[in-house]
Scaffold this active site. Structure first.
Site, PDB file in Angstrom:
ATOM      1  N   LYS A 144      46.980  42.084  44.805  1.00  0.00           N
ATOM      2  CA  LYS A 144      47.756  41.204  45.840  1.00  0.00           C
ATOM      3  C   LYS A 144      48.343  42.200  46.696  1.00  0.00           C
ATOM      4  O   LYS A 144      48.516  41.847  48.108  1.00  0.00           O
ATOM      5  CB  LYS A 144      48.749  40.306  44.954  1.00  0.00           C
ATOM      6  CG  LYS A 144      47.740  38.930  44.531  1.00  0.00           C
ATOM      7  CD  LYS A 144      48.664  38.428  43.387  1.00  0.00           C
ATOM      8  CE  LYS A 144      48.979  38.633  42.310  1.00  0.00           C
ATOM      9  NZ  LYS A 144      49.314  37.728  41.065  1.00  0.00           N
ATOM     10  N   ASP A 202      41.670  36.585  42.036  1.00  0.00           N
ATOM     11  CA  ASP A 202      42.657  36.617  41.171  1.00  0.00           C
ATOM     12  C   ASP A 202      43.534  35.288  40.812  1.00  0.00           C
ATOM     13  O   ASP A 202      43.814  34.993  39.712  1.00  0.00           O
ATOM     14  CB  ASP A 202      43.801  37.707  41.822  1.00  0.00           C
ATOM     15  CG  ASP A 202      45.059  37.540  40.920  1.00  0.00           C
ATOM     16  OD1 ASP A 202      44.973  38.100  39.834  1.00  0.00           O
ATOM     17  OD2 ASP A 202      46.113  37.019  41.431  1.00  0.00           O
ATOM     18  N   HIS A 241      57.084  45.730  44.260  1.00  0.00           N
ATOM     19  CA  HIS A 241      56.782  44.658  43.610  1.00  0.00           C
ATOM     20  C   HIS A 241      57.616  44.764  42.236  1.00  0.00           C
ATOM     21  O   HIS A 241      57.610  45.707  41.621  1.00  0.00           O
ATOM     22  CB  HIS A 241      55.345  44.636  43.164  1.00  0.00           C
ATOM     23  CG  HIS A 241      54.946  43.318  42.247  1.00  0.00           C
ATOM     24  ND1 HIS A 241      54.848  42.030  42.987  1.00  0.00           N
ATOM     25  CD2 HIS A 241      54.844  43.489  40.927  1.00  0.00           C
ATOM     26  CE1 HIS A 241      54.471  41.428  41.755  1.00  0.00           C
ATOM     27  NE2 HIS A 241      54.696  41.893  40.717  1.00  0.00           N
ATOM     28  N   SER A 298      45.515  42.594  38.679  1.00  0.00           N
ATOM     29  CA  SER A 298      46.158  41.411  39.423  1.00  0.00           C
ATOM     30  C   SER A 298      47.203  41.459  40.322  1.00  0.00           C
ATOM     31  O   SER A 298      46.904  41.213  41.611  1.00  0.00           O
ATOM     32  CB  SER A 298      46.488  40.237  38.263  1.00  0.00           C
ATOM     33  OG  SER A 298      47.281  39.117  38.809  1.00  0.00           O
ATOM     34  N   ARG A 308      43.059  32.961  32.673  1.00  0.00           N
ATOM     35  CA  ARG A 308      43.712  33.525  31.709  1.00  0.00           C
ATOM     36  C   ARG A 308      44.945  32.754  30.982  1.00  0.00           C
ATOM     37  O   ARG A 308      45.144  32.959  29.792  1.00  0.00           O
ATOM     38  CB  ARG A 308      44.192  35.014  32.242  1.00  0.00           C
ATOM     39  CG  ARG A 308      43.053  36.004  32.521  1.00  0.00           C
ATOM     40  CD  ARG A 308      43.462  37.021  33.653  1.00  0.00           C
ATOM     41  NE  ARG A 308      44.656  37.743  32.938  1.00  0.00           N
ATOM     42  CZ  ARG A 308      45.721  38.159  33.880  1.00  0.00           C
ATOM     43  NH1 ARG A 308      45.674  38.075  35.091  1.00  0.00           N
ATOM     44  NH2 ARG A 308      46.850  38.937  33.268  1.00  0.00           N
TER      45      ARG A 308
END
Ligand code: URA
Ligand code: CA
Length: 433
Positions: free
Chosen positions: A187, A161, A82, A183, A168
């Site tokens: 995922k 999320d 990621h 978060s 947020r």
């Protein structure tokens, strides 16, 4: 339990228990806890922070708020990567085929999303015929056969999320390390990763502008991984300027092809080798990072990486001949050069502004409904630290409109040339294991 008491507890700086966090996340997901209470809680977390234990509990509560993907039928250790944001970040396109070519299973679930350019799927769709409309069974079969496949988002992953992130966004609570870390990690875990390699960007174009904050975020995510049994490593890399040269969809596919041949931009190639070696190592296909890197360099050199890319594209309907003949990719009608107005050294290429310029050309989506133009974008001809002569091209603009004054102005405003020597920025700042 009452939400109001849990908000007060966090407001006063106390740690919440796992059960309390589950109560909050479950209640928020199913609508029992209203947005106004969740907003107050998020703000309390923003100011008070969370312990590592709380952050791990929050992550797993969000994982369990929806479906999780079962990749157990895929042989081997599933490593996911990621990258936190960035501009013109072609690493995913390169890393998939690259690590797959040495036997690491890449079961990639990807999205389209908003941003400067499209998501990985949009980029890949610039290859004629390529599609991600495969079912889970085919997906798993393809990964077992070719070591790589990409599927669109399926199932209802981490709804907590999704809801909390949107909240947020409008309550000024995005920039909280425990909230960001949980978060992102939720995922990846819900998508079935056994191990995770993180590429945390820092600099002007990144989420975390300051190196110290990037380190804190990386450490928080590595710690979550440890606590929930997913081997996790993080690299902190530079995003003060865009990575590589290309920012656009088809343009990045072309850049990925070059990089898989070992002929890509130096920074992109190096970052892919570093991230890739960590993936290969975590997948236990090499016994050291050095060995892993040597395998990847070999795969670039002997054509295996490129071959894997072709096989992958063809297996999902794509015309793999684009790899040898990139002129088959969508091409923009016009090309313009952004000429330097003075001699000197390139001192600044503000990544997010360059990304916005690419978006103005049509490379990205401003809203979910916008249509992407796969052919347009920017190719940097210079990077920070390069010398430049007046009249030389700084950027090539690929456009389907004859009128690019606004794009040019935006680029001129955010690419600075200095009369004095400027050093190229560091690419990799740190590594968190
Ligand atoms: N990206 C995410 O997925 N979540 C955050 O909270 C921030 C960035
Ligand atoms: Ca790029």
């Amino acid at each position: 339990m009452r939400m109001v008491d849990l908000i007060a507890k966090k407001r006063d700086g106390h740690a919440l228990t796992k059960e309390e966090i589950e109560f909050i996340i479950n209640g928020y997901t199913n609508g029992d806890i209203p947005d106004y209470q969740m907003s107050a809680w998020a703000m309390a977390v923003f100011f008070r922070g969370m312990t590592e234990e709380e952050t791990a509990a929050l992550t797993m509560a969000m994982v369990h708020s929806g479906d999780t993907i079962d990749l157990s039928k895929i042989e081997g250790i599933k490593v996911d990567k990621h990258s936190t944001g960035g501009v013109g970040d072609t690493t995913t396109l390169v890393l998939g085929p690259l690590v797959a070519s040495v036997g690491v299973p890449v079961a990639k679930m990807s999205g389209r999303g908003l941003g400067h350019t499209g998501g990985t799927i949009d980029k890949l769709e610039s290859v004629p015929g390529f599609h991600v409309e495969i079912d889970n069974e085919q997906f798993i079969e393809l990964v077992n056969k070719n070591k790589i496949a990409v599927i669109g988002q399926t199932g209802n992953l981490t709804p907590a999320d999704k809801k909390l992130y949107a909240l947020r966004d409008v309550t000024a609570t995005v920039n909280s390390i425990p909230l960001i870390a949980s978060s992102i990690m939720s995922k990846k875990i819900a998508a079935g990763a056994d191990a995770i390699v993180l590429d945390v960007k820092t600099g002007a174009g990144a989420f975390m502008k300051e190196l110290a904050d990037a380190k804190l975020l990386a450490s928080a995510m590595v710690e979550i991984g440890k606590r929930v049994g997913r081997k996790t490593m993080a690299i902190i890399s530079d995003m003060s300027q865009p990575l590589g040269y290309a920012i656009g969809n088809a343009l990045e596919v072309k850049e990925a092809i070059d990089t898989l041949k070992g002929e890509g931009p130096e920074d992109l190639q190096e970052l892919c080798l570093v991230l890739g070696s960590h993936m290969v190592y975590l997948a236990e296909k090499a016994s050291s990072l050095e060995e892993a890197r040597a395998m990847l360099e070999q795969a670039m050199k002997d054509g295996t990486a490129l071959e894997t890319f072709k096989t992958f594209l063809a297996a999902q309907g794509g015309d793999a001949s684009v790899v040898d003949n990139p002129s088959k990719l969508p091409e923009a009608k016009y090309r313009f050069e952004l000429e330097a107005k003075q001699d000197g050294w390139v001192a600044e290429i503000v990544a997010d502004a360059v990304g916005t310029a690419a978006m103005l050309l049509g490379a990205g989506r401003a809203t979910k409904e916008s249509k992407i133009d796969l052919s347009v974008g920017l190719v940097l001809r210079k990077k920070i630290g390069d010398t430049v002569k007046k009249g030389e091209s700084l950027v090539t603009i690929y456009s389907n409109s004859e009128q690019v004054d606004e794009v040019k102005q935006m680029l001129y405003d955010h690419i600075k040339i200095s009369a004095e020597f400027v050093e190229a920025p560091t690419l990799i700042y740190d590594k968190i294991l």
